[in-house]
Design an enzyme around this catalytic site. Structure first.
Site, mmCIF file in Angstrom:
data_model
loop_
_atom_site.group_PDB
_atom_site.id
_atom_site.type_symbol
_atom_site.label_atom_id
_atom_site.label_comp_id
_atom_site.label_asym_id
_atom_site.label_seq_id
_atom_site.Cartn_x
_atom_site.Cartn_y
_atom_site.Cartn_z
ATOM 1 N N PRO A 21 0.842 -1.198 0.000
ATOM 2 C CA PRO A 21 0.000 0.000 0.000
ATOM 3 C C PRO A 21 0.876 1.247 0.000
ATOM 4 O O PRO A 21 1.729 1.416 0.869
ATOM 5 C CB PRO A 21 -0.767 -0.123 1.326
ATOM 6 C CG PRO A 21 0.159 -0.883 2.229
ATOM 7 C CD PRO A 21 0.919 -1.838 1.328
ATOM 8 N N GLN A 82 -7.094 -1.388 3.776
ATOM 9 C CA GLN A 82 -6.263 -1.104 4.946
ATOM 10 C C GLN A 82 -6.829 0.084 5.718
ATOM 11 O O GLN A 82 -7.105 1.135 5.139
ATOM 12 C CB GLN A 82 -4.828 -0.794 4.529
ATOM 13 C CG GLN A 82 -3.880 -0.595 5.713
ATOM 14 C CD GLN A 82 -2.498 -0.144 5.293
ATOM 15 O OE1 GLN A 82 -2.330 1.012 4.898
ATOM 16 N NE2 GLN A 82 -1.523 -1.048 5.364
ATOM 17 N N CYS A 112 2.968 3.764 8.348
ATOM 18 C CA CYS A 112 3.098 4.973 7.541
ATOM 19 C C CYS A 112 4.002 5.985 8.245
ATOM 20 O O CYS A 112 3.767 6.350 9.402
ATOM 21 C CB CYS A 112 1.732 5.591 7.285
ATOM 22 S SG CYS A 112 1.820 7.098 6.283
ATOM 23 N N LYS A 153 0.479 -4.161 9.403
ATOM 24 C CA LYS A 153 1.768 -3.784 8.832
ATOM 25 C C LYS A 153 2.450 -2.819 9.782
ATOM 26 O O LYS A 153 1.834 -1.868 10.252
ATOM 27 C CB LYS A 153 1.590 -3.143 7.459
ATOM 28 C CG LYS A 153 2.915 -2.847 6.731
ATOM 29 C CD LYS A 153 2.656 -2.442 5.284
ATOM 30 C CE LYS A 153 3.959 -2.391 4.473
ATOM 31 N NZ LYS A 153 4.716 -1.150 4.689
ATOM 32 N N GLY A 214 10.769 -4.196 2.203
ATOM 33 C CA GLY A 214 11.787 -3.165 2.291
ATOM 34 C C GLY A 214 12.983 -3.389 1.403
ATOM 35 O O GLY A 214 13.679 -4.392 1.529
ATOM 36 N N GLY A 237 6.910 -2.584 -2.928
ATOM 37 C CA GLY A 237 6.222 -1.347 -3.245
ATOM 38 C C GLY A 237 6.840 -0.645 -4.427
ATOM 39 O O GLY A 237 6.536 -0.930 -5.584
ATOM 40 N N ARG A 238 7.763 0.297 -4.132
ATOM 41 C CA ARG A 238 8.360 1.106 -5.196
ATOM 42 C C ARG A 238 9.094 0.254 -6.234
ATOM 43 O O ARG A 238 9.175 0.640 -7.405
ATOM 44 C CB ARG A 238 9.308 2.130 -4.573
ATOM 45 C CG ARG A 238 8.609 3.191 -3.708
ATOM 46 C CD ARG A 238 9.603 4.012 -2.896
ATOM 47 N NE ARG A 238 10.357 3.164 -1.984
ATOM 48 C CZ ARG A 238 11.601 3.421 -1.578
ATOM 49 N NH1 ARG A 238 12.237 4.495 -2.018
ATOM 50 N NH2 ARG A 238 12.216 2.607 -0.738
#
Length: 330
Positions: A21, A82, A112, A153, A214, A237-238
């Site tokens: 997310p 989420q 976050c 998370k 990560g 993610g990225r």
């Protein structure tokens, strides 16, 4: 121009790959495109902020339009909503609302790092309060039917790792059936390295599955994070946004590109078409530029296209460029 066809993916023999997310990045158009390209087993939505009171169903539908289609993208990939917040009661009440909408699972955001979120006691700011973590998860678990998984998370901590294991144990004690860990603290943000060795320590400390997250950019990173952490599933993610075929590379156990620029081109046009349906025209070019800037890490042509569109504000002009011949793209 019609939508590109979904890429046929081989059957997975490795552990699951999960799309992370990412607020303002992994939105519904991005989830749709990346899951149709392939190699992703499930997604977690951008966070849905909970304050005091029940969420508006229309707001949920707009943020997670997959909720109107069985909580799946067009490729059939599940999307888990989420929740983010610190109010124990209302986190539970809103989890019950999502359950009534047949959500496949409910994830809770304790990771976050955004300052605006943390200032309002959301995300990673709660990692100094293990008991509150437990209470929030317990409230969500109690409000959610047992057949719907509750997951969470987290990061390694706010400023350090002094409470890492305590926080993970609190999530498990509260009823989280699965914990995703971004292997950095809040203050580390996204700066390398990610501390994958902590994933193994957390996995040994809790009785539920841990998903590694990560600093996964390549197939080799995927192999190494699984080896170091001992985790089966990996959230990316990225890395998936920069390299849209990374899921396919992992499936095929190759570091070589699966999608060339010419094959990626129709997906860019499709992404922008969907973005224009969700974002006012003056903002839609910015979303494409954001993606092109990230794609430039793998595709030189994306950097060239970004440079040519850098000052462009007309969505119509961008559409004509993307729906025109590839040769004139840059």
């Amino acid at each position: 121009m019609s939508s590109p066809e979904r890429v046929n993916s081989p059957e997975r023999i490795s552990g699951p790959v999960v799309l992370a997310p990412m607020e303002g990045l992994a939105d519904a158009p991005m989830r749709d495109v990346l899951t149709r390209i392939g190699g992703i087993d499930w997604c977690v939505s951008e966070f849905i902020r909970v304050t005091e009171g029940l969420l508006n169903v229309g707001t949920i539908r707009r943020g997670v339009p997959e909720s109107e289609h069985g909580w799946r993208t067009r490729a059939g990939v599940p999307v888990r909503p989420q929740l983010l917040g610190s109010d124990v009661r209302w986190m539970g009440e809103n989890a019950a609302l999502l359950a009534s909408m047949d959500a496949p699972a409910i994830d809770i955001n304790f990771g976050c790092p955004a300052k605006t979120v943390n200032r309002h006691r959301g995300g990673a700011a709660l990692l100094t309060e293990p008991e509150l973590l437990r209470e929030i998860v317990a409230s969500v678990r109690a409000a959610t039917p047992t057949h719907i998984p509750v997951t969470a998370k987290m990061r390694l901590g706010l400023t350090d790792t002094s409470q890492t294991l305590e926080c993970a144990q609190a999530l498990a004690d509260g009823g989280a059936g699965e914990i995703t860990v971004h292997a950095r603290t809040k203050v580390e943000g996204y700066k390398p390295p990610a501390h994958w060795e902590w994933l193994a320590r957390i996995r040994e400390a809790v009785p539920v599955p841990v998903i590694a997250n990560g600093e996964v950019w390549t197939t080799e990173d995927y192999r190494r994070i699984r080896e170091v952490s001992g985790c089966d599933a990996v959230m990316i993610g990225r890395g998936l946004v920069r390299c849209p075929d990374l899921g396919l590379r992992i499936l095929q156990d190759t570091d070589a590109a699966v999608l060339g620029w010419d094959e990626l081109w129709p997906w860019l046009a499709d992404f922008f078409r969907q973005t224009r349906l969700r974002v006012v025209d003056r903002h839609s070019p910015g979303r494409l530029k954001q993606w092109l800037a990230m794609l430039g890490q793998h595709y030189p042509q994306a950097r060239e296209l970004f440079d040519s569109l850098r000052r462009e504000t007309s969505a119509d002009v961008v559409t004509r460029r993307l729906e025109g011949p590839l040769e004139s793209a840059a």
